[in-house]
Motif scaffolding. Sequence first.
Motif, PDB file in Angstrom:
ATOM      1  N   ALA A   1       0.827  -1.220   0.000  1.00 43.35           N
ATOM      2  CA  ALA A   1       0.000   0.000   0.000  1.00 43.35           C
ATOM      3  C   ALA A   1       0.859   1.268   0.000  1.00 43.35           C
ATOM      4  CB  ALA A   1      -0.950  -0.004   1.191  1.00 43.35           C
ATOM      5  N   SER A   2       2.034   1.234   0.632  1.00 47.21           N
ATOM      6  CA  SER A   2       2.870   2.440   0.626  1.00 47.21           C
ATOM      7  C   SER A   2       3.283   2.783  -0.806  1.00 47.21           C
ATOM      8  CB  SER A   2       4.087   2.289   1.549  1.00 47.21           C
ATOM      9  OG  SER A   2       4.935   1.244   1.115  1.00 47.21           O
TER      10      SER A   2
ATOM     11  N   ALA B   1       0.226   4.139  -2.572  1.00 49.90           N
ATOM     12  CA  ALA B   1      -0.023   5.476  -2.034  1.00 49.90           C
ATOM     13  C   ALA B   1       0.921   6.497  -2.668  1.00 49.90           C
ATOM     14  CB  ALA B   1       0.138   5.456  -0.519  1.00 49.90           C
TER      15      ALA B   1
ATOM     16  N   ALA C   1       0.018   5.369   3.379  1.00 51.01           N
ATOM     17  CA  ALA C   1      -0.203   4.128   4.136  1.00 51.01           C
ATOM     18  C   ALA C   1       0.807   4.127   5.269  1.00 51.01           C
ATOM     19  CB  ALA C   1      -0.012   2.916   3.228  1.00 51.01           C
TER      20      ALA C   1
ATOM     21  N   TRP D   1      -4.620   4.410   6.802  1.00 51.64           N
ATOM     22  CA  TRP D   1      -4.524   4.916   5.424  1.00 51.64           C
ATOM     23  C   TRP D   1      -5.157   6.295   5.393  1.00 51.64           C
ATOM     24  CZ3 TRP D   1      -6.323   0.167   1.982  1.00 51.64           C
ATOM     25  CH2 TRP D   1      -5.313  -0.815   2.008  1.00 51.64           C
TER      26      TRP D   1
END
Length: 613
Positions: A242-243, A246, A253, A305
């Motif tokens: 997710a990072s 993002a 994230a 998030w």
Amino acid sequence: MSPQPTLSSTDIPQLSANADVNAWVVRTAELTKPDRVVWCDGSQEEFDRLTDEMVESGTLIRLNEEKRPGSFLGRSDAGDVARVESRTFICSEREEDAGPTNNWRAPAEMRAELERLFDGSMRGRTMYVVPFAMGPLGGAITQYGIEITDSPYVVASMALMTRSGQAALDHITPGSEWVPALHSVGYPLVDADGTSRPDVAWPHNEEKYITHFPETREIISFGSGYGGNALLGKKCFALRIASVMARDEGWMAEHMLLIQVTNPEGRTFTITGAFPSATGKTNLAMLQPRLPGWKVETLGDDIVWLRKGADGRLNAINPEFGFFGVAPGTGYDTNPVAMTTIERNTIFTNVALTDDGDVWWEGMTDEAPAHLIDWQGEDWTPDSGRPAAHPNARFTVRAEQCPTLSPDWNAPDGVPVDAILFGGRRATNVPLVFQSKNWEHGCFLGATLASEQTAAAEGPVGKLRRDPFAMQPFAGYHMADYWGHWLDIGADLGDAAPAIFQVNWFRKDADGKFLWPGFGENVRAVKWVTDRLAGKVPAVETPIGNLPRLGDIDLEGLDGFTADDLVPLFEVSDLSWLAELDVTREYFEEIGPKVPDALVAQLDEVGTSLKEN
Ligand code: PEP
Ligand code: NA
Ligand code: MN
């Protein structure tokens, strides 16, 4: 013996509306060669059936229904008790993109190695297909994934930790985005030549790989059944993959807790906090304020998030559905909210078993029971000379059981954030609470977040274990680029950006004694944060940031603690800080030339103003 016949693709159910999901399930079953493929619907009946089967097979012990209803104890293998950072890899096309803080493998090479390990890795087992959502179903910030696993413990844990099953599958439509997350404990019950071996209570493999493919947004995990290595929605998806999403899509994230704090006038503030592992993040998430009239409500204890909403503010969700908390040190005196949360419907791992079928761990009560079965299944008495629970023993439980859960925790598009806290475990230098001068200085505080490895007495600055933004093991790309992303987010938010603060509950005196009582008293630092947000109090500008006037820290009802006791908690020693900045400069050099100029400028500015001080 002749090789087992494997499932033909016509025997493999294909239940998704998304053809890519079905194709991936078929391909994975053909590679891993399980006896059967089961799609999980996330129902209570399914949870009960799986836990019954695990009690039958010896993987779980059912706890005393009167003492701990609906709850279970699992004991892991001694070789599979924690996340394995040395076996965790970011497989970006270019090594440079993984950065200096991650292990890297070339994706093609890693895939070839994993292909060999997964070939037949589920022989004799069931392959479970677990659709899951990270975030409220249908929410603006929510993402979807499918975990394939051969571990029923993982399926049951995912059912507590994520919104999983049919409802999540329904959100994965033709052409929609989803993250494939493949997991095997790597302990087939039948060899390629047909020889079988019995199952064990906690199957795993000596060879472990926790791998992430950021460009193609895939997770592949082999050989471990433990939490962060195996519940792939958590650290692997919600932070590492997710990072990267993002960064590419302009959101964040983060390894953070999420709370709402309401003051006696009824004004509510939403606060996130990035704290390294083992610095009391779950305790702060479930804080019982020791100031009358104050309320803290819980939205999350580990992952947040954040995404800019239509009103230009930063909105936060907790993408998880449960807590995977460390049990040791959790007791009715230190974290009564957690203790209430885990009174029922909880899966415990590696805690001790009491003679009446309940659980115990160090720190649950002052006095240990006279006899226990320890986390490895051995008899234990207080004079055994070893801990009864593993120090990383865990509880797994749905958030909805938390008595302080905020009614907003399921808000589909999140809640707007007022403040961000950064907190390490610092024996020296870092005050109890202070505010950053601005967003860029706040990013400097995040990038330099650290915990001390040695006691204050050993020198002005002990050896610092760096944990920037508490994301050291979780940023899925180059750490300097991740810092740059934080700067970009702040520039985009402008005046609507949350205020940034640093807190430190762990400052010590020269004798190594903690200067602050911590736990429920931490609300006094949080109160100052909200007073700043409400514009109620001025701050004292110092070279390291904006500190409270000592009189603004509310000590009402804190027995035996006077305003004089605050002085060492807020002392800023120029010499000691200049020494720390030298260490920080070396650290930035280790991270490399991509460290954003704005952060180097912050370092220079703090140094210059300390010298002028
Ligand atoms: C984990 O080990 O799975 C985990 C949740 O890690 P931590 O508590 O260190 O964040
Ligand atoms: Na861990
Ligand atoms: Mn964590």
